[in-house]
Design a protein around this motif. Structure first.
Motif, short mmCIF file in Angstrom:
data_model
loop_
_atom_site.label_atom_id
_atom_site.label_comp_id
_atom_site.label_asym_id
_atom_site.label_seq_id
_atom_site.Cartn_x
_atom_site.Cartn_y
_atom_site.Cartn_z
N ASP A 1 0.80 -1.23 0.00
CA ASP A 1 0.00 0.00 0.00
C ASP A 1 0.83 1.28 0.00
N THR A 2 1.97 1.29 0.64
CA THR A 2 2.68 2.56 0.87
C THR A 2 3.92 2.73 0.00
N THR B 1 -3.73 6.94 -4.53
CA THR B 1 -4.23 6.11 -3.43
C THR B 1 -5.26 5.09 -3.91
N LEU C 1 -5.11 3.16 0.95
CA LEU C 1 -5.22 3.80 2.26
C LEU C 1 -5.38 2.75 3.35
N ASP D 1 1.03 7.66 7.16
CA ASP D 1 0.27 6.46 6.84
C ASP D 1 1.19 5.26 7.03
#
Length: 742
Positions: free
Chosen positions: A333-334, A345, A373, A712
């Motif tokens: 995800d990141t 995102t 996210l 995040d």
């Protein structure tokens, strides 16, 4: 001696023969004899290659010395090469052309060479020049001494200088901003490269770098392998960074750009893009990857390898059919945001086939979605394979109106959660009439039928449970009428149009049920763009029911200079509350919120747009958007403000943000730039950027300071400084020491 001579020869004639023929035009026997001797004899040095055109104020021929002399505004054209000079001599015995005084040689590739004296042979392809100045086709300059030109291809200059920069003598400038000086400079036209040996890079006349061997493409090159301008950066997250791109032209139809980024904290981030044109279309792929040094436990960064693969392609099957794809894949995800590769995102991958024949069309798509996210869960994110859409428009009118047919089929599934299979078909009829008084009437009707097979649909009445698998069929009819009366008024200053609009629509209160999962109609937003839509839902899972009236007025004004402005204000009314619409939509009650929009563009340099939604009972603003873009000779700027009230139906809190960005030109070359984005609702900055730059005809330089305040999982707020330098016209360059490394 003859004056003002002008001659044109064909086929096998060469410059010497043309000059002799012009001199002896009055004596055909003598002239013809000389032409034959020169064109076919052993002393010929020019190849047979086309037309010759010569012009001069005076021509003279010395029979004993076999020497032709042209003086005064001499112009000689051989094929596509042109020689200009004050005086030109041609030696028939050696085939040598000597030019003196204000010599200019125009090359077929658009280059212009200047010299005081030059000696040419072999159709002006070979020569020796003491001092030469060349203006290349892109306006860059190349100069040197003891110049040798061979084969019309290779030009070798000693003590050569190259620069694309202009010298501003009015400001007292005596040297260009930057230039390359070398012991030897070779311009190879066949390889389309300018090569330097023992070279120095100078800034403002001061040597700053020594390069034993250096080359770059000449101005005729569109693409060629070599290094691209590097990118330098320093960030709190990745440390010191340098990105050194290399461009590789594999073949005329394919290329690769390798962009390794070296960081002191996280090692090497490997990046590469592959592009190719094939007979039926084109595609490109962009891949990245790294083996991170830092692995944060319990986060997406706790992995030995992180990477991504993005790409797209479009291909022609025949005159009507095409197919394509879009790839947006990442390992976690990141990764993309952590390494400053993308701020996305939401990722969407797609494979599609498309048919088009006039207004009729068919599409077949398959989708894979991924949210990046923290709140997104891959297990509940759906994939769609396939979704089919067909649209057909009947060529003839029926009852004075246009008829269209649409069909849709979809299969949607996910690891955990609802699954849905849908078949849908719809027939539309639309008739529009304008009376002699200018009143516009529109009648429309449509009938849609849907068939669903669903399973594992959550039951909102009993959280944690689902409905039994079932099939659902529904029929959805709609009829409506629209009335509008555009009224125009013109004078010397303005042209104004006022248009009241009333729309009446009826659909029975049937069809919407929580047993059908809402997959494609969640992004519902009531605003001025869909005030007069027959069905405001963007998808098919939900549709707007009930008897309703949409009322509004549109105003527009136009100026003779091209300026314009427009505004729309309206509201929707219905006979009963619509429970299928969320109260936060502003449309569920019998009277809706007020919606409107404003657009003002007094010129091409200024644009203001404003959109709003206001609660009809408490007059509270539910949506507020302002965008302003403007530019002058020295300033370009953009301002944006947005406010959206909370929407519990999709678990969104209220949002309020402001954005400001702009560029200020300090003078012809220097600029300041910056932008900021601030979250007003949570009173925090999101991102900032400020920097300065310089750009002229030969050099581009910028320094930017960036801040990101996003958190995040393993992404922390960071600051970075980015330096970019571009030496224009060097294009893709090849740099090497001894021995050469390509």
């Amino acid at each position: 001696m003859e004056t003002g001579g002008r001659c044109r020869g064909n086929g096998a004639l060469m410059v010497g023969a043309a000059l002799v023929f012009c001199l002896h035009g009055a004596g055909p026997a003598v002239g013809q004899a000389n032409v034959q001797t020169l064109a076919g004899g052993p002393e010929q040095s020019f190849q047979q290659s086309g037309d010759v055109l010569m012009q001069a104020d005076e021509l003279a021929y010395d029979r004993n010395a076999r020497l032709v002399t042209a003086t005064g505004h001499v112009e000689i054209a051989f094929g596509s090469r042109v020689l200009l000079a004050d005086r030109v001599t041609y030696d028939e015995s050696t085939g040598v052309v000597t030019a003196d005084g204000n010599v200019v040689l125009l090359d077929p590739q658009g280059e212009v060479a200047f010299a005081d004296r030059l000696v040419l042979r072999n159709e002006m392809k070979d020569g020796v020049i003491q001092t030469l100045r060349i203006l290349l086709s892109d306006n860059s300059k190349l100069a040197g001494h003891d110049v040798v030109r061979t084969g019309g291809n290779m030009t070798t200059l000693h003590r050569g200088v190259y620069s694309p920069c202009d010298i501003c003598e009015e400001k007292g400038q005596t040297t260009p901003l930057w230039q390359i000086k070398a012991f030897r400079v070779i311009h190879n036209k066949e390889e389309q490269r300018i090569i330097y040996e023992d070279a120095y890079l100078e800034f403002f006349g001061i040597p700053v770098a020594y390069i034993p061997f250096f080359s770059h493409p000449d101005p005729t090159v569109k693409r060629q392998s070599g290094f691209l301008p590097p990118k330098l950066a320093s960030s709190t997250d990745l440390g010191q960074e340098v990105e050194i791109p290399y461009y590789w032209t594999i073949a005329p139809d394919k290329d690769v750009t390798l962009m390794p980024r070296f960081t002191t904290k996280e090692g090497i981030i490997y990046k590469g893009e592959y592009r190719q044109h094939v007979e039926s279309g084109k595609f490109k792929m962009f891949g990245t990857g790294t083996w991170p040094r830092t692995q944060t436990a319990g986060t997406p960064g706790d992995a030995d390898f992180r990477g991504s693969l993005f790409g797209d392609g479009d291909f022609v099957i025949d005159d009507n059919w095409r197919w394509g794809f879009r790839s947006e894949l990442t390992t976690d995800d990141t990764y993309l945001r952590k390494y400053d590769l993308s701020s996305a995102t939401d990722l969407i991958s797609n494979v599609n086939a498309r048919y088009a024949n006039g207004r009729n069309s068919f599409t077949a798509d398959a989708y894979y979605f991924r949210g990046l996210l923290a709140a997104d869960q891959n297990a509940t994110t759906p994939w769609v394979a396939p979704i089919l859409q067909y649209n057909y428009f009947y060529p003839e009118q029926i009852a004075g109106g246009r008829v269209g047919f649409a069909a849709n089929a979809m299969v949607l599934d996910r690891e955990q959660g609802a699954s849905s299979r849908r078949l849908s078909a719809q027939v539309d009829w639309d008739r529009r009439e304008t009376t002699a008084a200018g009143i516009v009437y529109r009648l429309f009707a449509n009938l849609r039928g849907d068939f669903y097979s669903v399973s594992d649909v959550p039951n909102p009445a009993l959280p944690g449970t689902t409905f039994d698998s079932t099939t659902i069929a529904r029929g959805l009819p709609t009829i409506g009428a629209e009335w509008s009366f555009p009224m125009a008024r013109s004078d010397d200053r303005f042209r104004q149009v006022v248009e009241p609009i009333v729309q009446l629509i009826y659909s029975p209160d049937v069809g919407n049920t929580v047993k059908i999962p809402d997959e494609d109609s969640l992004s519902f937003e009531f605003d001025d763009t869909n005030l007069f839509s027959e069905n405001r839902f963007v998808g098919l899972d939900r549709w707007e029911t009930g008897a309703r009236a949409n009322v509004g007025v549109r105003y527009a004004v136009f100026t003779p200079s091209g300026g314009q402005a427009s505004a729309l204000l309206g509201q929707s009314f219905r006979t009963n509350d619509n429970t299928s619409l969320a109260p936060s939509s502003g449309l569920s009650d019998q009277s809706s919120d007020y919606v409107g929009g404003l657009s003002v563009a007094p010129s091409n340099d200024l644009l203001l747009t404003y959109r709003f939604r206001i609660d009809d009972e408490r007059y509270k603003i539910r949506r507020n958007e302002v965008n302003l873009m403007g530019r002058t000779d020295r300033v370009s700027a953009q301002f944006g403000y947005a406010y959206f009230a909370a929407d519990p139906s999709v678990a969104l809190a209220s949002r309020e943000e402001v954005f400001l960005g702009g560029v200020l030109k300090l003078d012809e070359y220097w600029r300041l730039f910056g932008r900021t984005r601030h979250d007003i609702a949570n009173d925090r900055a999101i991102a900032n950027r400020i920097g300065f730059g310089y750009e002229d005809e030969c050099f581009d330089f910028s320094v930017a300071f960036n801040q990101s305040f996003i958190r995040d999982r393993d992404i922390e707020p960071e600051s970075s400084v980015i330096l970019q330098i571009t030496f224009k016209t060097l294009g893709t360059a090849r740099v090497a020491g001894r021995p050469q490394v390509d």
